[in-house]
Design a protein around this motif. Structure first.
Motif, PDB file in Angstrom:
ATOM      1  N   GLN A  72     102.031  41.958  48.184  1.00 15.07           N
ATOM      2  CA  GLN A  72     102.113  40.571  47.711  1.00 15.07           C
ATOM      3  C   GLN A  72     101.784  39.592  48.834  1.00 15.07           C
ATOM      4  N   ARG A  73     102.296  39.867  50.024  1.00 19.26           N
ATOM      5  CA  ARG A  73     101.977  38.999  51.163  1.00 19.26           C
ATOM      6  C   ARG A  73     100.486  39.094  51.517  1.00 19.26           C
ATOM      7  N   PHE A  74      99.924  40.292  51.346  1.00 18.05           N
ATOM      8  CA  PHE A  74      98.491  40.489  51.597  1.00 18.05           C
ATOM      9  C   PHE A  74      97.662  39.597  50.669  1.00 18.05           C
ATOM     10  N   PHE A  75      97.990  39.573  49.391  1.00 15.78           N
ATOM     11  CA  PHE A  75      97.235  38.787  48.422  1.00 15.78           C
ATOM     12  C   PHE A  75      97.464  37.277  48.567  1.00 15.78           C
ATOM     13  N   SER A  76      98.520  36.896  49.263  1.00  8.12           N
ATOM     14  CA  SER A  76      98.766  35.464  49.478  1.00  8.12           C
ATOM     15  C   SER A  76      98.001  34.926  50.684  1.00  8.12           C
ATOM     16  N   THR A  77      97.273  35.809  51.387  1.00 10.06           N
ATOM     17  CA  THR A  77      96.484  35.386  52.541  1.00 10.06           C
ATOM     18  C   THR A  77      94.994  35.496  52.224  1.00 10.06           C
ATOM     19  N   ASP A  78      94.177  34.894  53.077  1.00  7.34           N
ATOM     20  CA  ASP A  78      92.727  34.958  52.935  1.00  7.34           C
ATOM     21  C   ASP A  78      92.127  35.608  54.172  1.00  7.34           C
ATOM     22  N   GLY A  79      90.911  36.096  54.007  1.00  4.77           N
ATOM     23  CA  GLY A  79      90.194  36.643  55.150  1.00  4.77           C
ATOM     24  C   GLY A  79      90.562  38.077  55.453  1.00  4.77           C
ATOM     25  N   PRO A  80      89.968  38.616  56.517  1.00  5.31           N
ATOM     26  CA  PRO A  80      90.210  40.023  56.879  1.00  5.31           C
ATOM     27  C   PRO A  80      91.638  40.254  57.363  1.00  5.31           C
ATOM     28  N   VAL A  81      92.134  41.462  57.098  1.00  2.83           N
ATOM     29  CA  VAL A  81      93.468  41.866  57.552  1.00  2.83           C
ATOM     30  C   VAL A  81      93.327  43.151  58.358  1.00  2.83           C
ATOM     31  N   LEU A  82      93.950  43.176  59.524  1.00  2.00           N
ATOM     32  CA  LEU A  82      93.916  44.363  60.371  1.00  2.00           C
ATOM     33  C   LEU A  82      94.997  45.334  59.936  1.00  2.00           C
ATOM     34  N   ALA A 131      94.397  38.260  60.950  1.00  2.00           N
ATOM     35  CA  ALA A 131      93.576  38.083  62.139  1.00  2.00           C
ATOM     36  C   ALA A 131      94.225  37.135  63.138  1.00  2.00           C
ATOM     37  N   GLN A 132      95.158  36.297  62.658  1.00  2.69           N
ATOM     38  CA  GLN A 132      95.885  35.376  63.531  1.00  2.69           C
ATOM     39  C   GLN A 132      97.130  36.006  64.146  1.00  2.69           C
ATOM     40  N   GLY A 133      97.411  37.273  63.774  1.00  3.35           N
ATOM     41  CA  GLY A 133      98.546  37.980  64.366  1.00  3.35           C
ATOM     42  C   GLY A 133      99.828  37.917  63.567  1.00  3.35           C
ATOM     43  N   LEU A 134      99.772  37.460  62.307  1.00  3.67           N
ATOM     44  CA  LEU A 134     100.974  37.398  61.471  1.00  3.67           C
ATOM     45  C   LEU A 134     101.216  38.735  60.790  1.00  3.67           C
ATOM     46  N   LEU A 159      95.040  55.826  55.834  1.00  2.00           N
ATOM     47  CA  LEU A 159      93.926  54.945  55.476  1.00  2.00           C
ATOM     48  C   LEU A 159      93.779  54.871  53.958  1.00  2.00           C
ATOM     49  N   ARG A 160      93.835  56.018  53.298  1.00  2.00           N
ATOM     50  CA  ARG A 160      93.690  56.045  51.841  1.00  2.00           C
ATOM     51  C   ARG A 160      94.845  55.325  51.152  1.00  2.00           C
ATOM     52  N   GLN A 161      96.080  55.629  51.592  1.00  2.00           N
ATOM     53  CA  GLN A 161      97.254  55.041  50.940  1.00  2.00           C
ATOM     54  C   GLN A 161      97.312  53.526  51.140  1.00  2.00           C
ATOM     55  N   SER A 162      97.065  53.071  52.356  1.00  2.21           N
ATOM     56  CA  SER A 162      97.142  51.635  52.621  1.00  2.21           C
ATOM     57  C   SER A 162      96.047  50.885  51.878  1.00  2.21           C
ATOM     58  N   THR A 163      94.860  51.461  51.802  1.00  2.00           N
ATOM     59  CA  THR A 163      93.771  50.819  51.065  1.00  2.00           C
ATOM     60  C   THR A 163      94.105  50.700  49.586  1.00  2.00           C
ATOM     61  N   THR A 164      94.683  51.769  49.030  1.00  2.00           N
ATOM     62  CA  THR A 164      95.067  51.759  47.611  1.00  2.00           C
ATOM     63  C   THR A 164      96.160  50.728  47.351  1.00  2.00           C
ATOM     64  N   ARG A 165      97.170  50.681  48.221  1.00  2.00           N
ATOM     65  CA  ARG A 165      98.286  49.759  48.009  1.00  2.00           C
ATOM     66  C   ARG A 165      97.861  48.299  48.148  1.00  2.00           C
ATOM     67  N   LEU A 166      97.022  48.016  49.119  1.00  2.67           N
ATOM     68  CA  LEU A 166      96.604  46.632  49.329  1.00  2.67           C
ATOM     69  C   LEU A 166      95.584  46.192  48.286  1.00  2.67           C
ATOM     70  N   GLY A 167      94.785  47.136  47.787  1.00  5.95           N
ATOM     71  CA  GLY A 167      93.965  46.858  46.616  1.00  5.95           C
ATOM     72  C   GLY A 167      92.674  46.088  46.847  1.00  5.95           C
ATOM     73  N   ASP A 168      92.335  45.763  48.091  1.00  7.75           N
ATOM     74  CA  ASP A 168      91.101  45.025  48.367  1.00  7.75           C
ATOM     75  C   ASP A 168      90.478  45.593  49.642  1.00  7.75           C
ATOM     76  N   PRO A 169      89.788  46.735  49.538  1.00  4.26           N
ATOM     77  CA  PRO A 169      89.275  47.420  50.731  1.00  4.26           C
ATOM     78  C   PRO A 169      88.302  46.598  51.560  1.00  4.26           C
ATOM     79  N   ASP A 170      87.587  45.652  50.933  1.00  7.02           N
ATOM     80  CA  ASP A 170      86.621  44.842  51.678  1.00  7.02           C
ATOM     81  C   ASP A 170      87.288  43.962  52.727  1.00  7.02           C
ATOM     82  N   ARG A 171      88.585  43.673  52.561  1.00  5.79           N
ATOM     83  CA  ARG A 171      89.305  42.816  53.508  1.00  5.79           C
ATOM     84  C   ARG A 171      90.022  43.616  54.589  1.00  5.79           C
TER      85      ARG A 171
END
Length: 220
Positions: free
Chosen positions: A88-98, A150-153, A197-209
């Motif tokens: 949920q926090r991932f989807f509330s942000t924009d841009g790439p996520v590390l 990308a800002q370290g949050l 890598l597979r699990q985190s990509t699936t959970r976050l739901g937006d692999p391009d980011r």
């Protein structure tokens, strides 16, 4: 007065965070979920204390240990709410996520380390003096993937794996007897990097980011 208002605001924010983390928790039994909520709140309020001090009485302490010893509870159940809150926090942000991967070792001292398992070898005082004898390290290994903007949050953990080794073996000795290139990747400990890598990509739901980052020295 201002300090009191600030403390009250912080308490409200903490409670809201606590409820979000608990909201998506999935257990096989509603009673287990309720017990987890109680235990989580006790540990939250008694952060840094032992379980006995955090639970405050013997009945609550026994209930906590029964919960952690329950065969119907696993780490994925306990972390399920946090995984959902991270998404949920991932989807509330924009841009790439590390998505940062690494392994942490929890070391313990036990008379019978085989009951917990082995985590690796430790540098002993004897080794520091030039006697290179590996010392078995009792413990648990944890490989986690932390999502960070990308800002370290920090957004939270998106995948995690716990394990321990059934026996302690020196790395050099193992490499001289085992051809690791002939072992299927699924049977290697390093497979955890692919799993996370597979699990985190699936959970976050937006692999391009997602930008997955790990150590460069990996043997697959």
């Amino acid at each position: 007065m201002r300090a009191r208002r600030m403390a009250g605001k912080r308490q409200v924010e903490d409670q809201a965070w606590f409820e979000r983390e608990l909201e998506g928790s999935e257990f096989r039994d509603a009673r287990l979920r309720k017990r987890f909520g109680t235990l989580l709140e006790q540990l939250w309020k008694g952060m840094g204390q032992t379980i006995l001090l955090a639970c405050q009485d013997w009945a609550s302490t026994k209930a906590a240990y029964r919960f952690m010893d329950n065969d119907r509870v696993c780490e994925q159940d306990i972390l399920s709410g946090h995984f959902q809150a991270t998404a949920q926090r991932f989807f509330s942000t924009d841009g790439p996520v590390l998505v940062l991967q690494d392994t942490t070792t929890f070391s313990y001292e036990r008379e019978r380390p085989e009951l917990i398992g082995y985590a690796g070898s430790a540098i002993t005082s004897a080794q520091r003096r030039g006697r290179a004898t590996p010392s078995p390290q009792c413990g648990i290994l944890m490989h986690s993937s932390l999502a960070v903007t990308a800002q370290g949050l920090p957004l939270g953990v998106a995948a995690i794996k716990f394990w321990s080794r059934k026996e302690f073996k020196g790395t050099a000795t193992r490499r001289s007897k085992v051809n690791f290139t002939r072992i299927p990747i699924e049977q290697k400990e390093s497979f955890r990097w692919i799993e996370n890598l597979r699990q985190s990509t699936t959970r976050l739901g937006d692999p391009d980011r997602c930008v997955h980052i790990g150590d460069r020295r990996r043997t697959f």
